[in-house]
Design a protein around this motif. Structure first.
Motif, PDB file in Angstrom:
ATOM      1  N   UNK A  55       0.816  -1.218   0.000  1.00  0.00           N
ATOM      2  CA  UNK A  55       0.000   0.000   0.000  1.00  0.00           C
ATOM      3  C   UNK A  55       0.849   1.266   0.000  1.00  0.00           C
ATOM      4  N   UNK A  56       1.934   1.262   0.743  1.00  0.00           N
ATOM      5  CA  UNK A  56       2.797   2.453   0.811  1.00  0.00           C
ATOM      6  C   UNK A  56       3.403   2.761  -0.552  1.00  0.00           C
ATOM      7  N   UNK A  57       3.833   1.734  -1.263  1.00  0.00           N
ATOM      8  CA  UNK A  57       4.403   1.961  -2.593  1.00  0.00           C
ATOM      9  C   UNK A  57       3.314   2.445  -3.557  1.00  0.00           C
ATOM     10  N   UNK A  58       2.139   1.853  -3.475  1.00  0.00           N
ATOM     11  CA  UNK A  58       1.034   2.301  -4.330  1.00  0.00           C
ATOM     12  C   UNK A  58       0.634   3.748  -4.018  1.00  0.00           C
ATOM     13  N   UNK A  59       0.550   4.082  -2.741  1.00  0.00           N
ATOM     14  CA  UNK A  59       0.077   5.411  -2.337  1.00  0.00           C
ATOM     15  C   UNK A  59       1.079   6.523  -2.618  1.00  0.00           C
ATOM     16  N   UNK A  60       2.361   6.257  -2.403  1.00  0.00           N
ATOM     17  CA  UNK A  60       3.364   7.320  -2.462  1.00  0.00           C
ATOM     18  C   UNK A  60       4.151   7.382  -3.760  1.00  0.00           C
ATOM     19  N   UNK A  61       4.096   6.336  -4.587  1.00  0.00           N
ATOM     20  CA  UNK A  61       4.821   6.315  -5.866  1.00  0.00           C
ATOM     21  C   UNK A  61       6.278   6.775  -5.695  1.00  0.00           C
ATOM     22  N   UNK A  62       7.030   6.106  -4.822  1.00  0.00           N
ATOM     23  CA  UNK A  62       8.387   6.576  -4.533  1.00  0.00           C
ATOM     24  C   UNK A  62       9.380   6.310  -5.660  1.00  0.00           C
ATOM     25  N   UNK A  63      10.385   7.175  -5.730  1.00  0.00           N
ATOM     26  CA  UNK A  63      11.540   6.941  -6.592  1.00  0.00           C
ATOM     27  C   UNK A  63      12.580   6.116  -5.837  1.00  0.00           C
ATOM     28  N   UNK A  64      12.607   6.301  -4.516  1.00  0.00           N
ATOM     29  CA  UNK A  64      13.559   5.593  -3.657  1.00  0.00           C
ATOM     30  C   UNK A  64      12.776   4.916  -2.540  1.00  0.00           C
ATOM     31  N   UNK A  65      13.045   3.625  -2.333  1.00  0.00           N
ATOM     32  CA  UNK A  65      12.442   2.879  -1.235  1.00  0.00           C
ATOM     33  C   UNK A  65      13.572   2.463  -0.303  1.00  0.00           C
ATOM     34  N   UNK A  66      13.434   2.845   0.970  1.00  0.00           N
ATOM     35  CA  UNK A  66      14.451   2.563   1.982  1.00  0.00           C
ATOM     36  C   UNK A  66      13.817   1.691   3.054  1.00  0.00           C
ATOM     37  N   UNK A  67      14.304   0.458   3.186  1.00  0.00           N
ATOM     38  CA  UNK A  67      13.845  -0.425   4.246  1.00  0.00           C
ATOM     39  C   UNK A  67      14.875  -0.428   5.351  1.00  0.00           C
ATOM     40  N   UNK A  68      14.431  -0.197   6.580  1.00  0.00           N
ATOM     41  CA  UNK A  68      15.329  -0.351   7.725  1.00  0.00           C
ATOM     42  C   UNK A  68      14.689  -1.325   8.704  1.00  0.00           C
ATOM     43  N   UNK A  69      15.502  -2.289   9.120  1.00  0.00           N
ATOM     44  CA  UNK A  69      15.005  -3.320  10.021  1.00  0.00           C
ATOM     45  C   UNK A  69      15.931  -4.527  10.005  1.00  0.00           C
ATOM     46  N   UNK A  70      15.336  -5.694  10.152  1.00  0.00           N
ATOM     47  CA  UNK A  70      16.101  -6.938  10.249  1.00  0.00           C
ATOM     48  C   UNK A  70      16.042  -7.726   8.944  1.00  0.00           C
ATOM     49  N   UNK A  71      17.143  -8.381   8.633  1.00  0.00           N
ATOM     50  CA  UNK A  71      17.211  -9.267   7.489  1.00  0.00           C
ATOM     51  C   UNK A  71      17.554 -10.668   7.938  1.00  0.00           C
ATOM     52  N   UNK A  72      17.110 -11.644   7.169  1.00  0.00           N
ATOM     53  CA  UNK A  72      17.352 -13.037   7.516  1.00  0.00           C
ATOM     54  C   UNK A  72      18.079 -13.800   6.433  1.00  0.00           C
ATOM     55  N   UNK A  73      18.866 -13.102   5.641  1.00  0.00           N
ATOM     56  CA  UNK A  73      19.610 -13.785   4.581  1.00  0.00           C
ATOM     57  C   UNK A  73      18.679 -14.378   3.550  1.00  0.00           C
ATOM     58  N   UNK A  74      18.929 -15.618   3.173  1.00  0.00           N
ATOM     59  CA  UNK A  74      18.125 -16.274   2.135  1.00  0.00           C
ATOM     60  C   UNK A  74      16.652 -16.379   2.513  1.00  0.00           C
ATOM     61  N   UNK A  75      16.354 -16.344   3.810  1.00  0.00           N
ATOM     62  CA  UNK A  75      14.964 -16.473   4.262  1.00  0.00           C
ATOM     63  C   UNK A  75      14.139 -15.220   3.985  1.00  0.00           C
ATOM     64  N   UNK A  76      14.784 -14.058   3.811  1.00  0.00           N
ATOM     65  CA  UNK A  76      14.058 -12.838   3.481  1.00  0.00           C
ATOM     66  C   UNK A  76      14.313 -11.719   4.473  1.00  0.00           C
ATOM     67  N   UNK A  77      13.472 -10.691   4.395  1.00  0.00           N
ATOM     68  CA  UNK A  77      13.557  -9.586   5.343  1.00  0.00           C
ATOM     69  C   UNK A  77      12.374  -9.683   6.301  1.00  0.00           C
ATOM     70  N   UNK A  78      12.559  -9.157   7.515  1.00  0.00           N
ATOM     71  CA  UNK A  78      11.549  -9.277   8.562  1.00  0.00           C
ATOM     72  C   UNK A  78      10.616  -8.068   8.567  1.00  0.00           C
ATOM     73  N   UNK A  79       9.385  -8.302   8.163  1.00  0.00           N
ATOM     74  CA  UNK A  79       8.330  -7.331   8.367  1.00  0.00           C
ATOM     75  C   UNK A  79       7.577  -7.782   9.618  1.00  0.00           C
ATOM     76  N   UNK A  80       6.419  -7.216   9.868  1.00  0.00           N
ATOM     77  CA  UNK A  80       5.656  -7.610  11.040  1.00  0.00           C
ATOM     78  C   UNK A  80       4.374  -8.314  10.620  1.00  0.00           C
TER      79      UNK A  80
END
Length: 192
Positions: A55-80
């Protein structure tokens, strides 16, 4: 027209606490003092779940997307999840999402441990993607992000801003300057 920077932050309750609020504050302060501050608009989404990401990408139409948080390597990134606990989002799902926004997103920053795997997959669709090749400390992640946006807000290219941010780690005496990696769609992967 100003470019939108969309910051997506997730620090699930069942993971160790990161200073994401400080990272975002320092990025915002840097953008506000930048020579080309009017060229950028900063939008934020917190406690991001998969639905919020879309929804955030759809709503804001960003040129730059910055994710900050935890990563799990091959398993992916941690959202909630809806309870605030970690929900890993796979590399394939992230790459598929960014493929849908390839015409508008110019750069993705995955400021999370072990996110180089996702960066490489996303770079098949997005011109510039930054990920982390290994664990990165809060201090290094913040220093890197602030310097990256200092470079972009000064009118520099993504590749130059990346190099500047890696150098900022060295200038600060932080030994993790080789952890961030830049993957570019049109050229071979780089790191400092």
């Amino acid at each position: 027209m100003a470019k939108t920077i969309l910051i997506l932050a997730a620090n699930p309750s069942d993971t160790h606490r990161l200073r994401l609020d400080q990272e975002v504050r320092d990025i915002q302060a840097g953008l506000e003092r930048a020579r080309r501050r009017d060229d950028f608009v900063l939008k934020q989404a917190w406690a991001v779940r998969p639905v919020d990401l879309r929804r955030a990408i759809l709503d804001h139409k960003p040129a730059i997307v910055h994710f900050c948080g935890h990563g799990g390597g091959r398993e992916g990134i941690a959202l909630e999840d809806d309870s605030g606990n970690a929900r890993l989002v796979s590399t394939e799902a992230l790459a598929g999402l960014f493929a849908l926004f390839a015409s508008s997103v110019e750069c993705v920053v995955l400021n999370a441990c072990y996110s180089a795997v996702q960066a490489e997959a996303i770079a098949e669709h997005i011109p510039h993607v930054i990920g982390m090749s290994q664990a990165i400390s809060d201090q290094a992640a913040m220093e890197f992000a602030v310097a990256l946006y200092d470079g972009l807000a000064a009118g520099e290219s993504a590749a130059f801003a990346y190099q500047l941010a890696c150098n900022a780690l060295q200038l600060a005496g932080i030994p993790e300057h080789q952890t961030p990696v830049l993957k570019s769609k049109s050229q071979s992967p780089q790191n400092s």
